[in-house]
Write a protein that holds these residues in place. Structure first.
Motif, PDB file in Angstrom:
ATOM      1  N   SER A 155       0.851  -1.187   0.000  1.00  0.00           N
ATOM      2  CA  SER A 155       0.000   0.000   0.000  1.00  0.00           C
ATOM      3  C   SER A 155       0.881   1.228   0.000  1.00  0.00           C
ATOM      4  N   LYS A 156       0.394   2.269  -0.648  1.00  0.00           N
ATOM      5  CA  LYS A 156       1.117   3.541  -0.589  1.00  0.00           C
ATOM      6  C   LYS A 156       0.108   4.671  -0.424  1.00  0.00           C
ATOM      7  N   THR A 214       3.548   1.263  -7.686  1.00  0.00           N
ATOM      8  CA  THR A 214       3.827  -0.123  -7.295  1.00  0.00           C
ATOM      9  C   THR A 214       5.237  -0.520  -7.717  1.00  0.00           C
ATOM     10  N   MET A 215       5.604  -0.136  -8.934  1.00  0.00           N
ATOM     11  CA  MET A 215       6.937  -0.494  -9.423  1.00  0.00           C
ATOM     12  C   MET A 215       8.025   0.200  -8.611  1.00  0.00           C
ATOM     13  N   ARG A 216       7.748   1.431  -8.231  1.00  0.00           N
ATOM     14  CA  ARG A 216       8.739   2.151  -7.430  1.00  0.00           C
ATOM     15  C   ARG A 216       8.917   1.505  -6.064  1.00  0.00           C
ATOM     16  N   ASP A 227       2.501   0.383   3.734  1.00  0.00           N
ATOM     17  CA  ASP A 227       2.079  -0.841   4.400  1.00  0.00           C
ATOM     18  C   ASP A 227       2.448  -2.020   3.508  1.00  0.00           C
ATOM     19  N   GLY A 228       2.645  -3.181   4.113  1.00  0.00           N
ATOM     20  CA  GLY A 228       2.983  -4.352   3.332  1.00  0.00           C
ATOM     21  C   GLY A 228       4.456  -4.369   2.980  1.00  0.00           C
ATOM     22  N   ASP A 237      -3.473   0.199  -2.959  1.00  0.00           N
ATOM     23  CA  ASP A 237      -4.256  -0.290  -1.824  1.00  0.00           C
ATOM     24  C   ASP A 237      -4.163  -1.814  -1.733  1.00  0.00           C
ATOM     25  N   ASP A 238      -3.315  -2.298  -0.831  1.00  0.00           N
ATOM     26  CA  ASP A 238      -3.283  -3.711  -0.494  1.00  0.00           C
ATOM     27  C   ASP A 238      -3.122  -4.613  -1.724  1.00  0.00           C
TER      28      ASP A 238
END
Lengths: 250, 265
Positions: free
Chosen positions: A8-9, A43-45, A55-56, A18-19
């Protein structure tokens, strides 16, 4: 080879990713799809260690991005959306720099650079200054800097954006080639983001579709298009479903 | 820390393919030559006057170090105010423009490697600048007899002040993506450090901002000029070396925090 666990960011109030969880097997080429602003780049970053997840976590090879960040970063070759290039350097010198930065042993650097130049069709321009190259060549240098240290994992963020049709075909060919093992050279596990659907059909084995930061589809390409369905329709349905749900909420 | 060397090497090479490095070095050499000659002419004139007026006591105290080399260094120091920011302004801003920041931060290099690497490149350039300047007092050794130790102390002072300013310039380039802003921010910070002792004096004298003598003392200590002057006078003291190490350390730490903040934004 890649395992994302509940990534998550958050940017302030905005939940950009999100998750998101997924697994990519060794040697697999996965297409990361989604409309603009869906959270692909974020996500790639996170996978490449540029941004820490809110999170995660994610595991690259055996290395957790939080617990062994250096090992995780070493295992990844990353081509960001805008290729990171020093315009004043020549192609060869730049690749040598990237190889050293990625801990390629000193006496293997020459071979590593030659291999990357050859694979990306850059041998003829190796002494040219990067700033003087055409956009297509610069994109190839971008791919070359991602593969020069022979990383097991490749993360490519919209590698063909802004190229002409012939260049697009060349870059796609190159990616397909990187995914297929050649004698003596390792196969790369590839995560590739794009919003060009034919690109996915041409080179990916599996599709992960994210929309508004959430994963909505994660299936092999063959399954998605098994009953003659077009990827375009799958994409439209998956992104529309979310919009409908949101309208219903409102 | 091996990566720091890799990054420093690349920065230096890039610096020398850009016109900035040559422009700064050329200007620096020309200014050095001009002010060295003008100080030399002044020095001769003073000698002549003293002879004319038969001031033999003062004449005996005249020497190349105090009357020529020290004023020369004090003059050249002023040009660091713009010379150093001109060299350091691109250090981080260029990486933001080229998007190579992403390359550096996703490589196995740590943020310390990146900060120290870039700083080493700037530091190398500063040493080169001061070495170039060393040529002029070097000439005096061919024709006169200045004191070796004092001259070295002055050169050390020049190097240290340039290194401190380079750390400030590095920090300035890390907080913005615009080279021009980085340049002026560095200039402002350097000038601020020059003025700190004045601000301290003013505050203590007038009681403005509720500033007591102790705060004023700290501000005076933080000001660059006094520490630098002692070195050009030939006094190498630990407290001044500590001062420069402190400034460099603080600004490298600030730079690290600033680069790191990209990740936590």
């Amino acid at each position: 080879m890649i395992e994302a666990r509940g990534l998550s960011k958050r940017y302030g109030d905005l939940l950009a990713v999100d998750d998101v969880s997924f697994v990519v097997q060794e040697g697999e080429v996965v297409g990361f799809l989604g409309p603009n602003g869906a959270g692909k780049t974020t996500t790639m970053r996170m996978l490449t260690g540029y941004l820490p997840p809110s999170d995660g976590t994610a595991v690259i090879g055996d290395a957790d991005i939080f617990e062994q960040p250096i090992a995780a970063r070493r295992a990844v070759g990353y081509l960001p959306e805008t290729p990171p290039l020093y315009p004043e350097m020549d192609v060869q010198g730049f690749l040598r720099f990237v190889a050293r930065l990625h801990d390629v042993p000193r006496r293997e650097i020459r071979d590593a650079v030659d291999r990357a130049l050859e694979r990306c069709g850059l041998a003829d321009v190796r002494r040219r200054v990067i700033g003087a190259l055409s956009k297509g060549y610069r994109q190839r240098v971008g791919v070359a800097q991602a593969i020069v240290h022979a990383p097991p994992v490749l993360v490519l963020d919209e590698p063909t954006v802004g190229l002409d049709p012939i260049q697009i075909r060349e870059i796609r060919g190159l990616i397909a080639e990187l995914a297929a093992p050649r004698d003596g050279e390792p196969a790369h596990t590839v995560v590739l983001s794009t919003h060009i659907l034919p690109e996915v059909e041409a080179i990916c084995q599996r599709v992960i579709l994210i929309n508004r930061g959430r994963k909505v589809v994660d299936r092999p390409l063959a399954e998605l298009t098994a009953d003659g369905a077009r990827l375009e329709d799958v994409f439209a349905r998956a992104t529309a479903r979310d919009a409908d749900a949101e309208e219903a909420e409102a | 820390m091996r990566h720091a060397g890799t990054i420093a090497g690349r920065e230096l090479r890039s610096l020398f393919v850009s016109p900035v490095a040559y422009a700064v070095l050329t200007l620096w050499a020309l200014l050095g030559a001009f002010f060295f000659l003008s100080t030399l002419v002044q020095f001769q004139e003073i000698l002549l006057r003293m002879q004319q007026f038969q001031m033999f006591d003062q004449l005996r105290q005249m020497n190349l170090n105090d009357a020529l080399i020290e004023p020369f260094f004090q003059t050249m120091w002023v040009f660091f105010l713009i010379g150093v920011p001109a060299v350091t302004m691109h250090l981080f801003t260029a990486d933001k423009a080229n998007r190579t920041e992403e390359l550096l931060l996703t490589s196995p290099a740590t943020i310390w490697d990146i900060v120290v690497g870039k700083y080493l490149a700037a530091a190398g350039f500063m040493v080169l600048m001061v070495a170039l300047l060393g040529f002029f007092p070097g000439l005096l050794f061919a024709f006169g007899d200045p004191e070796v130790g004092k001259t070295w102390a002055g050169l050390l002072g020049m190097v240290l002040v340039a290194l401190a300013y380079a750390a400030i310039g590095l920090f300035a380039s890390s907080v913005t993506s615009n080279q021009i802003i980085a340049f002026f921010l560095a200039l402002m910070l350097i000038v601020l450090f020059l003025l700190l002792s004045l601000i301290g004096d003013l505050g203590a004298a007038s009681g403005f901002f509720g500033m007591g003598e102790s705060v004023a003392g700290v501000m005076r200590w933080l000001a660059t000029a006094e520490h630098f002057s002692r070195l050009t006078q030939g006094l190498v003291e630990t407290r001044d070396l500590v001062y420069f190490a402190f400034i460099i350390g603080v600004f490298l730490l600030l730079t690290k925090a600033s680069v790191e903040s990209v990740r936590w934004r």
